[in-house]
Motif scaffolding. Structure first.
Motif, PDB file in Angstrom:
ATOM      1  N   MET A   1       0.836  -1.189   0.000  1.00  0.00           N
ATOM      2  CA  MET A   1       0.000   0.000   0.000  1.00  0.00           C
ATOM      3  C   MET A   1       0.881   1.251   0.000  1.00  0.00           C
ATOM      4  O   MET A   1       1.867   1.336   0.727  1.00  0.00           O
ATOM      5  CB  MET A   1      -0.930  -0.003   1.216  1.00  0.00           C
ATOM      6  CG  MET A   1      -2.009  -1.067   1.177  1.00  0.00           C
ATOM      7  SD  MET A   1      -3.067  -1.054   2.665  1.00  0.00           S
ATOM      8  CE  MET A   1      -3.782   0.587   2.559  1.00  0.00           C
ATOM      9  N   LYS A   2       0.510   2.224  -0.805  1.00  0.00           N
ATOM     10  CA  LYS A   2       1.263   3.473  -0.919  1.00  0.00           C
ATOM     11  C   LYS A   2       0.652   4.544  -0.023  1.00  0.00           C
ATOM     12  O   LYS A   2      -0.550   4.572   0.208  1.00  0.00           O
ATOM     13  CB  LYS A   2       1.273   3.954  -2.371  1.00  0.00           C
ATOM     14  CG  LYS A   2       1.901   2.964  -3.346  1.00  0.00           C
ATOM     15  CD  LYS A   2       3.371   2.730  -3.043  1.00  0.00           C
ATOM     16  CE  LYS A   2       4.019   1.795  -4.052  1.00  0.00           C
ATOM     17  NZ  LYS A   2       5.442   1.527  -3.717  1.00  0.00           N
ATOM     18  N   SER A   3       1.500   5.426   0.463  1.00  0.00           N
ATOM     19  CA  SER A   3       1.016   6.529   1.288  1.00  0.00           C
ATOM     20  C   SER A   3      -0.031   7.324   0.514  1.00  0.00           C
ATOM     21  O   SER A   3       0.110   7.570  -0.692  1.00  0.00           O
ATOM     22  CB  SER A   3       2.177   7.455   1.672  1.00  0.00           C
ATOM     23  OG  SER A   3       3.178   6.735   2.374  1.00  0.00           O
ATOM     24  N   GLY A   4      -1.097   7.719   1.208  1.00  0.00           N
ATOM     25  CA  GLY A   4      -2.154   8.494   0.563  1.00  0.00           C
ATOM     26  C   GLY A   4      -3.182   7.652  -0.165  1.00  0.00           C
ATOM     27  O   GLY A   4      -3.990   8.190  -0.932  1.00  0.00           O
ATOM     28  N   THR A   5      -3.159   6.339   0.084  1.00  0.00           N
ATOM     29  CA  THR A   5      -4.157   5.461  -0.519  1.00  0.00           C
ATOM     30  C   THR A   5      -4.892   4.692   0.584  1.00  0.00           C
ATOM     31  O   THR A   5      -4.403   4.571   1.700  1.00  0.00           O
ATOM     32  CB  THR A   5      -3.538   4.454  -1.501  1.00  0.00           C
ATOM     33  OG1 THR A   5      -2.723   3.517  -0.765  1.00  0.00           O
ATOM     34  CG2 THR A   5      -2.694   5.151  -2.548  1.00  0.00           C
ATOM     35  N   MET A   6      -6.049   4.182   0.237  1.00  0.00           N
ATOM     36  CA  MET A   6      -6.833   3.386   1.178  1.00  0.00           C
ATOM     37  C   MET A   6      -7.389   2.174   0.453  1.00  0.00           C
ATOM     38  O   MET A   6      -7.833   2.286  -0.691  1.00  0.00           O
ATOM     39  CB  MET A   6      -7.987   4.213   1.753  1.00  0.00           C
ATOM     40  CG  MET A   6      -8.899   3.447   2.706  1.00  0.00           C
ATOM     41  SD  MET A   6     -10.345   4.412   3.207  1.00  0.00           S
ATOM     42  CE  MET A   6     -11.467   4.073   1.842  1.00  0.00           C
ATOM     43  N   THR A   7      -7.353   1.041   1.100  1.00  0.00           N
ATOM     44  CA  THR A   7      -8.038  -0.148   0.590  1.00  0.00           C
ATOM     45  C   THR A   7      -9.267  -0.369   1.460  1.00  0.00           C
ATOM     46  O   THR A   7      -9.159  -0.474   2.682  1.00  0.00           O
ATOM     47  CB  THR A   7      -7.134  -1.388   0.625  1.00  0.00           C
ATOM     48  OG1 THR A   7      -5.957  -1.133  -0.156  1.00  0.00           O
ATOM     49  CG2 THR A   7      -7.870  -2.586   0.040  1.00  0.00           C
ATOM     50  N   SER A   8     -10.423  -0.414   0.823  1.00  0.00           N
ATOM     51  CA  SER A   8     -11.685  -0.648   1.532  1.00  0.00           C
ATOM     52  C   SER A   8     -12.211  -2.011   1.126  1.00  0.00           C
ATOM     53  O   SER A   8     -12.218  -2.358  -0.062  1.00  0.00           O
ATOM     54  CB  SER A   8     -12.698   0.451   1.200  1.00  0.00           C
ATOM     55  OG  SER A   8     -12.790   0.673  -0.199  1.00  0.00           O
ATOM     56  N   ILE A   9     -12.647  -2.791   2.114  1.00  0.00           N
ATOM     57  CA  ILE A   9     -13.100  -4.147   1.822  1.00  0.00           C
ATOM     58  C   ILE A   9     -14.386  -4.470   2.576  1.00  0.00           C
ATOM     59  O   ILE A   9     -14.712  -3.858   3.599  1.00  0.00           O
ATOM     60  CB  ILE A   9     -12.027  -5.206   2.182  1.00  0.00           C
ATOM     61  CG1 ILE A   9     -11.704  -5.178   3.684  1.00  0.00           C
ATOM     62  CG2 ILE A   9     -10.780  -5.025   1.342  1.00  0.00           C
ATOM     63  CD1 ILE A   9     -10.769  -6.298   4.131  1.00  0.00           C
ATOM     64  N   ASP A  10     -15.107  -5.451   2.054  1.00  0.00           N
ATOM     65  CA  ASP A  10     -16.274  -6.010   2.726  1.00  0.00           C
ATOM     66  C   ASP A  10     -15.762  -6.999   3.769  1.00  0.00           C
ATOM     67  O   ASP A  10     -15.276  -8.074   3.424  1.00  0.00           O
ATOM     68  CB  ASP A  10     -17.176  -6.702   1.703  1.00  0.00           C
ATOM     69  CG  ASP A  10     -18.412  -7.329   2.336  1.00  0.00           C
ATOM     70  OD1 ASP A  10     -18.548  -7.282   3.581  1.00  0.00           O
ATOM     71  OD2 ASP A  10     -19.241  -7.879   1.589  1.00  0.00           O
ATOM     72  N   ASN A  11     -15.882  -6.634   5.035  1.00  0.00           N
ATOM     73  CA  ASN A  11     -15.352  -7.467   6.113  1.00  0.00           C
ATOM     74  C   ASN A  11     -16.190  -8.725   6.345  1.00  0.00           C
ATOM     75  O   ASN A  11     -15.788  -9.599   7.102  1.00  0.00           O
ATOM     76  CB  ASN A  11     -15.264  -6.641   7.403  1.00  0.00           C
ATOM     77  CG  ASN A  11     -14.516  -7.345   8.515  1.00  0.00           C
ATOM     78  OD1 ASN A  11     -13.419  -7.861   8.312  1.00  0.00           O
ATOM     79  ND2 ASN A  11     -15.128  -7.407   9.698  1.00  0.00           N
TER      80      ASN A  11
END
Length: 376
Positions: free
Chosen positions: A316-326
């Motif tokens: 993961m790169k700074s300034g990014t977000m990974t959003s997932i269905d938990n």
């Protein structure tokens, strides 16, 4: 007009009378008490007629407190009872994925999500249907998850705070997530009875070395297990595991919950994956005679999840977000080297699916989107 015939029991119509003495239109809630206490079980219609302005007028028999009701034909159509010709349960059109998604991961811009309701809706629907989405161009610093959550509803607080800060905090911590070692893939907060729905992982600062994130579609692995080893699928959906987390962070806590690895609907559809090695208790509700087979099933399921054909891994790169269905997607990470000049810092937060689905339905109404978000 669609050629279908619908039947409405008298008690149902009396219970759902829409007049102002029975129903508060502004609040969208009944004003009457339990229909049994009000004698609705004996409700009987004296007359019923269709009026010219598309409604049905009903005159009640022997109801001194309430002599009549008026129902719009559109309301009757929307609330008719299920028949074999109707689709009783609307399901989510989920798109299963494998390792190929790494090169085509859905991507959304942070500023668009917080300023454009249509983009907010598209992001939420993507997480619901695909289970994973990347968000880019996030401003520097932590606290950015609040800005996204405020557009939906609010962040779901856990025993680790309203948000949780994943970084190397040394040896004296409650969770291994706050150390620099690797973490096996898992779903979050399996030790809660009410597991949060959407997990957001914002990379505030990336590791200088290693610390790659891992993701795998748990529904994909479960479908493969169901197709190739139905007996294993049945074991993992029938017998639950205890999960626990005991310690102190924002406060002292002792969480314990019981979940099957694969939760299914009454129709046998996969509804939720719940699993985590690091919080899996020694207690397990599996008969002794089936325990070896249960472990075989669990191993096979995880082999599908960890298969290079299914899993994706990236830094993961700074300034990014990974959003997932938990409820669906496994996540984990590889170990990383602590560096005082460049340290890995990921801020995480949750949004409950009830809140997200509610926001999606309001946006569908506001934006005239021809879709109705089902129960998740």
């Amino acid at each position: 007009e669609d050629g279908k015939v619908s039947h409405f029991p008298h008690i149902y119509l009396r219970d759902n009378c829409p007049c102002k003495s029975c129903f508060d239109k502004g609040a969208g809630q009944r004003l009457t008490y339990n229909p049994v206490y009000n004698g609705f079980t004996k409700a009987a219609i004296k007359t019923a007629r269709i009026n010219g302005d598309n409604n049905v007028s009903i005159e009640w028999l022997n109801d001194d407190q309430h002599t009549s009701s008026i129902f719009q034909l559109d309301w009757l159509k929307a609330n008719r009872f299920h028949t074999k010709y109707d689709d009783e349960t609307k399901t989510i059109e989920r798109r299963l994925w494998d390792s190929k998604i790494k090169d085509e991961l859905p991507e959304f811009d942070f500023n668009h999500i917080i300023s454009d309701n249509l983009m907010l809706y598209k992001w939420l629907r993507c997480v619901m249907e695909t289970g994973i989405a990347r968000v880019v161009n996030i401003p520097d610093g932590d606290g950015q998850l609040y800005k996204i959550a405020d557009q939906v509803s609010h962040l779901r607080r856990s025993c680790y705070g309203t948000t949780f800060k994943v970084q190397n905090k040394g040896d004296h911590v409650t969770t291994i997530a706050y150390k620099s070692g690797g973490i096996a893939m898992h779903t979050d907060l399996s030790y809660y009875t009410n597991v949060p729905g959407i997990l957001m992982l914002h990379c505030v600062s990336e590791a200088s070395q290693d610390g790659e994130s891992q993701f795998s579609d748990g529904f994909k692995a479960a479908e493969q297990l169901k197709a190739n080893h139905p007996d294993y699928f049945e074991l993992l959906s029938k017998y639950p595991i205890y999960y626990e987390d005991i310690g102190r962070d924002t406060s002292e806590f002792s969480h314990l919950a019981l979940h099957p690895v694969i939760r299914t609907t009454e129709n046998g559809e996969i509804k939720q994956i719940c699993y985590g090695d690091h919080v899996r208790s020694t207690k397990i509700k599996v008969p002794e005679a089936k325990l070896s087979s249960f472990y075989d099933a669990l191993i096979q399921f995880l082999e599908y999840a960890y298969s290079p054909a299914n899993m994706i891994q990236y830094k993961m790169k700074s300034g990014t977000m990974t959003s997932i269905d938990n409820y669906r997607v496994f996540h984990g990470r590889t170990a990383f080297q602590p560096n005082p000049n460049s340290f890995r810092y990921v801020e995480g937060g949750y949004i409950d699916w009830d809140e997200a689905a509610s926001r999606m339905r309001t946006l569908e109404d506001q934006l005239k989107i021809d879709y109705s978000t089902p129960i998740i």
